[in-house]
Design an enzyme around this catalytic site. Sequence first.
Site, PDB file in Angstrom:
ATOM      1  N   GLY A  56       0.768  -1.246   0.000  1.00 25.22           N
ATOM      2  CA  GLY A  56       0.000   0.000   0.000  1.00 25.22           C
ATOM      3  C   GLY A  56       0.792   1.285   0.000  1.00 25.22           C
ATOM      4  CD1 TRP A  58       3.939   2.718  -5.067  1.00 33.14           C
ATOM      5  CD2 TRP A  58       2.898   2.693  -7.038  1.00 33.14           C
ATOM      6  NE1 TRP A  58       4.884   2.511  -6.027  1.00 33.14           N
ATOM      7  CE2 TRP A  58       4.268   2.481  -7.265  1.00 33.14           C
ATOM      8  CE3 TRP A  58       2.038   2.695  -8.131  1.00 33.14           C
ATOM      9  CZ2 TRP A  58       4.801   2.309  -8.538  1.00 33.14           C
ATOM     10  CZ3 TRP A  58       2.565   2.507  -9.400  1.00 33.14           C
ATOM     11  CH2 TRP A  58       3.945   2.317  -9.611  1.00 33.14           C
ATOM     12  CG  ASP A  76      -1.873  -6.831  -3.933  1.00 36.67           C
ATOM     13  OD1 ASP A  76      -1.034  -6.098  -4.513  1.00 36.67           O
ATOM     14  OD2 ASP A  76      -1.660  -8.034  -3.664  1.00 36.67           O
ATOM     15  CG  ASP A  92      -6.633 -12.569 -10.009  1.00 36.03           C
ATOM     16  OD1 ASP A  92      -5.981 -11.652 -10.561  1.00 36.03           O
ATOM     17  OD2 ASP A  92      -6.662 -13.738 -10.419  1.00 36.03           O
ATOM     18  CG  ASP A 117       4.607  -1.381  -8.333  1.00 32.84           C
ATOM     19  OD1 ASP A 117       5.422  -1.681  -9.227  1.00 32.84           O
ATOM     20  OD2 ASP A 117       4.941  -1.226  -7.140  1.00 32.84           O
ATOM     21  CE  LYS A 157       6.651  -4.223 -10.903  1.00 33.34           C
ATOM     22  NZ  LYS A 157       7.008  -4.362  -9.489  1.00 33.34           N
TER      23      LYS A 157
END
Length: 828
Positions: A56, A58, A76, A92, A117, A157
């Site tokens: 967490g 970010w 997440d 998910d 990310d 990312k």
Amino acid sequence: MGIQKKHGKGRLDKWYKLAKEKGYRARAAFKLIQLNKKYGFLEKSKVLLDLCAAPGSWCQVAAETMPEGSLIVGVDLSPIKAIPKCITFQSDITTDKCRATIRQYLKTWKADTVLHDGAPNVGTAWVQDSFNQAELALQAMKLATEFLVEGGTFVTKVFRSKDYNNLLWVFNQLFTKVEATKPPSSRNVSAEIFVVCRGFKAPKRIDPKFLDPRSVFAELSDPTPNNEAKVFNPEVKKRKRDGYEEGNYTQFKEVPASEFIQTTDPIAILGSLNRLNFEQPPNGDVALAALDKLPETTQEIRNCCADLRVLGRKEFRSLLRWRLKVREKFGFATKKTANAAAAEEEVAEVESMDEELKIQEELQELSEKETSRKKRERRRENEKKQKEIIRMQLHMTAPTEIGLEQAGPNGEGSMFGLKAIDKSGAVDKIAKGKMAILTEADARKDQDSGFGSGENDEESDNEQDRLDRELDSLYEQYQNRKSDADAKFRAKKARKEHGDNEWEGFSAGEHDSEDDDELEEDSSDESSDEEAPSKRSLLTNLDSNEKKSGGLSRRAAQFFDQDIFKDIGGLPEEEDEEEVDADLDRLNSIIQPDDEAESKDDLPELAEDAESESDDDEKGFEVVKRTDAEKQWEDEAPRRDGKLDIDIITAEAMTLAQQIASGEKTTRDLIDEGFNKYAFKDRDGLPEWFLDDEKRHDKPHRPITAAGAAAIKEKLRALNARPIKKVREAKDRKKFKAAQRLEKLRKKSAMLQDEEGMTEKEKAQSIMKLMSKAVKKKPQQQVKVVVARGGNRGIAGRPRGVKGKYKIVDARLKKDTRALKRAAKKQK
Ligand SMILES: C[S@@+](CC[C@H](N)C(=O)[O-])C[C@H]1O[C@@H](n2cnc3c(N)ncnc32)[C@H](O)[C@@H]1O
């Protein structure tokens, strides 16, 4: 120094510590901070979606940076501890459930920014393992397209893998600006990179292919692997620069050896698998069992099959041969009847592969040999050049070596090869290197007479001439370089040139005329002399200046060539000659004052300039050339004032002088000694560099006596005892100060003279007083010797109670000196 703890990947770096300090849950926080610093998307966002947000950090950064009252939703697979101002949930991101939950939280709003990310949790029990990072990024983008507002930002990312470009391509279709960047806090060792996609185009309909991992990555994915390369050239290991093979999670692959025999693409098997096994499957494999029993299946073959990844070309070849043999035995060839065309084609193909393998191998071997040979040669040449440079820098290079090494037998690739220049402007150089001319002339004669007219002889002669010329010009360059760097050498050269001009008086003329003849002949044969300068555009002929200079150095000659010196006449040459003659006479009379009966011709070294060769012949004397030492001696004697300043400074000269003075040696002895091997050296046709080298090393060794050496020693001692510059300067200073004092005195006494209130006697007395005061020397201060003992031991400054100059001495030293003195006295 404390022992540092080892941590995986050196995780506990400065960003980790900083994150701890600032209360961020992960160092990753700084990646977002740095990305936002560059693109500034957080400040502009009111709704943010953070995909793969755990733990967490970010979300923390977003909550800090985004405007008050913004909506931040984080999701997440792992649970996320509650973060103030953020909504987080566990899901998910690839599932519809996740999408539905997000929709639930966002309601009708659209996200200004979507962050991703995520990194797949490889190795855990999650189903998501099968998703690689690129696919995860694509999934994230899929969500982003659903929730992003038009013009919104998507930050994801990605890892630099072969799918990276495909991903970028897709991003570019959906966003106006796509930039990949790596924030400083991202570890260099990590392949991660962040792609910031700005200006979401928000198309009404997106082609589902854009968001389907199979089509996105399959479409542009690498075609079939290059197994041929692996088999034909296994030694050349290709580095994987495009990341790990996606989807290739099974590292070890093996098939039954029978499959290798049966396959139509043996190269694919050899290039992609790890092992060919001979293990029987539960139901049994007849082909494999037969293969196992075949005599062709040797232990060596089995070993090769055991690990295909370590095999070289040789082993692969033997496996391929083995396969062919087995196929023949198994009757694959007879299959022709059933499947003739295909089998034939296949067999043929394999055979050609084998042939090709051989040819390729041979070719490769040859090219390898060739390249290694070239490399060796290059290295050797470089080493040679390097050595040459070092030797030149250390002044260790003899001119011979320069020429031979630099030009080499071919001279083409040599660094200082003058072949090109030589072609155009070697006339002067040829004139200098007499040997070259002679060789050419000889060669011509030989040709005329029919000797050595073979092409080979001519070629080798030409090559020889060219080498000689190159040597000469290299030597000249060497001398020029030396003269540029060394003033002493310049002066010596100038003197030598002057001397040479004198000496060559009659013989030089001869040479010149000979040379002229030679050149005339040349011009009639080949090219005229007038053409030469135009060809010689690259070379400036400075030698002509030297000739003009009459003994001056080239620079001096160029200086005096200026217009302003035009009208100033130098000494007429005739005058010079007369003077030289007069000097010679004087010298003669000095050397042989009482032996006037002996004619000038008796002293060949002095007479040679004055008399011609024919005269000598008439009188029955042979002219002996002066030796260099004699020439130098003459040059150094200033003759213009009519006095001969002979200074004997060498032990040899002193010995000779003493021997002459004591009558041990007579003039006749000297003349006799003059006829030695040095006097009759045949110098004609020898190159200059050789003559110079000879001059330096092949000198007559004159005997010296102990008395001569002692006399010179004494002379030098006297010379050294003379006041050196500093002493002279100190004396001058003293004189100057005395003059100053005198001047002061003079002024004072002048003032006293003008004094009206004083009688003449008083004035005289005061002046006398002043004078005696000025003359009076200040008493020299005594140096007080203080022994370093008691309170004075080891002190740094002035000892207590000592005024004026002082010297601290060691008590031990004092005692030792006294003891030494005593011992010396006793010995006496
Ligand atoms: C590097 S971490 C993210 C760190 C985060 N940005 C932060 O600042 O704390 C990667 C995360 O991706 C998550 N992840 C991987 N696959 C996922 C998936 N399919 N759905 C949701 N999250 C996933 C992992 O659970 C992991 O927590």
